[in-house]
Design an enzyme around this catalytic site. Structure first.
Site, PDB file in Angstrom:
ATOM      1  CD  GLU A  90      -2.248  -1.429   2.894  1.00 49.04           C
ATOM      2  OE1 GLU A  90      -2.539  -0.208   3.282  1.00 49.04           O
ATOM      3  OE2 GLU A  90      -2.380  -2.436   3.257  1.00 49.04           O
ATOM      4  CB  CYS A 103       2.594   7.426   3.482  1.00 47.58           C
ATOM      5  SG  CYS A 103       2.909   6.168   4.805  1.00 47.58           S
ATOM      6  CB  CYS A 110       6.263  -5.081   9.684  1.00 45.22           C
ATOM      7  SG  CYS A 110       7.464  -4.343  10.593  1.00 45.22           S
ATOM      8  CB  CYS A 114       4.308  -2.398  16.635  1.00 44.09           C
ATOM      9  SG  CYS A 114       6.044  -1.846  16.731  1.00 44.09           S
ATOM     10  CB  CYS A 117       1.522  -1.677  13.363  1.00 42.40           C
ATOM     11  SG  CYS A 117       1.911  -1.480  11.728  1.00 42.40           S
ATOM     12  N   GLY A 157       6.242  -2.111   6.808  1.00 45.48           N
ATOM     13  CA  GLY A 157       7.716  -2.398   7.014  1.00 45.48           C
ATOM     14  C   GLY A 157       8.556  -1.592   7.912  1.00 45.48           C
ATOM     15  CD  GLU A 158      12.396  -0.314  11.478  1.00 43.21           C
ATOM     16  OE1 GLU A 158      13.320   0.632  11.040  1.00 43.21           O
ATOM     17  OE2 GLU A 158      11.750  -0.009  12.329  1.00 43.21           O
ATOM     18  CB  SER A 189       8.760   6.392  10.659  1.00 42.52           C
ATOM     19  OG  SER A 189       8.372   5.907  11.753  1.00 42.52           O
ATOM     20  CB  SER A 212       7.686   4.128  16.256  1.00 42.05           C
ATOM     21  OG  SER A 212       7.509   4.682  15.140  1.00 42.05           O
ATOM     22  CG  LEU A 213       9.780   6.752  22.728  1.00 40.79           C
ATOM     23  CD1 LEU A 213      11.034   6.022  22.733  1.00 40.79           C
ATOM     24  CD2 LEU A 213      10.064   8.360  23.239  1.00 40.79           C
ATOM     25  CG  HIS A 214       4.589   4.430  19.773  1.00 43.32           C
ATOM     26  ND1 HIS A 214       3.972   5.494  19.420  1.00 43.32           N
ATOM     27  CD2 HIS A 214       5.048   3.441  19.011  1.00 43.32           C
ATOM     28  CE1 HIS A 214       4.374   5.365  17.847  1.00 43.32           C
ATOM     29  NE2 HIS A 214       4.847   4.316  17.648  1.00 43.32           N
ATOM     30  CG  ASN A 288      -4.588   4.476  12.589  1.00 40.80           C
ATOM     31  OD1 ASN A 288      -5.681   5.431  12.164  1.00 40.80           O
ATOM     32  ND2 ASN A 288      -3.362   4.801  12.562  1.00 40.80           N
ATOM     33  CB  CYS A 331       0.789   1.336   7.196  1.00 43.29           C
ATOM     34  SG  CYS A 331       1.584   1.189   8.967  1.00 43.29           S
TER      35      CYS A 331
END
Length: 350
Positions: A90, A103, A110, A114, A117, A157-158, A189, A212-214, A288, A331
């Protein structure tokens, strides 16, 4: 057969010389490619014998547009793209006053796991090649017939788990013979692959690095991000400070707010203390909601309060505007939904 989109100008010049062709033709050929011409016969200033040779050795392979979904809310367009091996990815086009942003994905699926996601639910299928990453920009730009001026490597993906292909993509997409999108208009990212952050820092690129800390603590981070079991927040902070020292570029810390998980006032205060004094800003993201987990987004008041607490610590904060909420623009959501529908209806691969 080699995909021409994998080649830098210098690599193509080398191929030309090795095949007894004039090196200057490389610039002409790539000029056509980046103008959206993907048939060698349509390259009008290239001699026919060379065109024949190119056909024997190269393709200009772009993914097929399977579906395009356009948001009725903000005009965001989500592209479901298919590769020749049957895999899907995508890409999301977002329109702003300052230009068109895309994006893009760097992997099919991935491996990072996480929990908030959708793209990581079934793991990583494979890395995308440099050409496949670049092709997303080209195929969408060709489709809208408008220039794309900003790129975010924040799709499935990372990126740092596909390091070599991503680095070459950054070289190609910013080259003056290519799309010439300045590195300052590109954001990468990562969930925090510490050794690769150091490698990236040493390249002294002008891109924006987003982490991406979160969460503010390892314990909380481990609840939602398996990568926290490998790299601690202390290690991530050290690598980020090294990145800043090498590039003098401000880092973005992404923080997805999950109701009753990481959105409390104490979380905000601890995060403010952690980041205070760094050359950074925080991008707060209402999470999301996906059916595969029970995470709920925080209320507007909670998000606003979180933001104000960070600002009181001298930290710049933005709250991400939700784009394409009516078309599953997060994503991984569209790809999973499409594959599931295909399986239920017993269709062949696209």
């Amino acid at each position: 057969m080699n995909n021409l989109l994998d080649y830098t100008l210098e690599e193509l010049k080398t191929w030309m010389k090795e095949n007894n062709e004039s090196a200057f033709r490389s610039t002409q050929i790539l000029s056509w490619v980046y103008k959206g011409i993907n048939e060698f016969d349509n390259m009008k200033n290239i001699p026919k014998p060379l065109i024949s040779k190119l056909k024997e050795n190269f393709t200009i392979s772009l993914p097929t547009i399977i579906e395009v979904y356009k948001s009725d809310i903000d005009g965001t367009e989500k592209f479901l793209l298919g590769f020749e091996d049957g895999n899907l990815i995508e890409s999301v086009l977002m329109r702003y006053k300052h230009g068109n942003s895309i994006c893009i994905s760097t992997q099919i699926g991935c491996a990072m796991g996480c929990k908030f996601c959708a793209s990581t639910i079934e793991g990583r299928v494979r890395n995308l090649t440099t050409a496949e990453i670049l092709a997303q920009v080209l195929v969408v730009q060709n489709y809208i017939n408008e220039r794309i001026s900003n790129i975010v490597l924040m799709g499935s993906g990372e990126p740092l788990d596909n390091y070599d292909n991503v680095i070459k993509f950054l070289e190609l997409v910013s080259a003056d013979y290519g799309l010439n999108i300045g590195q300052r208009h590109i954001t990468l990212s990562t969930c925090g692959l510490v050794p690769k952050i150091y490698e990236l820092a040493d390249k002294k690129l002008s891109i924006t690095l987003a982490i991406s800390l979160h969460a503010f603590s390892d314990e909380k981070r481990k609840e939602i991000m398996p990568i926290a079991n490998k790299y601690s927040i202390e290690e991530i902070m050290k690598s980020c400070k090294y990145y800043i020292s090498k590039t003098n570029r401000r880092i973005t810390f992404e923080y997805a707010l999950v109701k009753d998980v990481n959105d409390g006032r104490e979380d905000a205060k601890a995060l403010g203390k952690l980041l205070k004094g760094m050359l950074c800003h925080v991008n707060l993201i209402p999470v999301n909601e996906i059916k595969e987990n029970t995470f709920k987004r925080s209320s507007k008041k909670t998000i606003d309060d979180f933001s104000e607490i960070l600002k009181s610590h001298g930290i710049e904060v933005t709250i991400r505007r939700e784009m394409g909420s009516d078309i599953n623009a997060a994503c991984g959501q569209l790809r999973r939904s499409y594959i599931k529908t295909q399986k239920i209806e017993g269709r062949m691969k696209w």
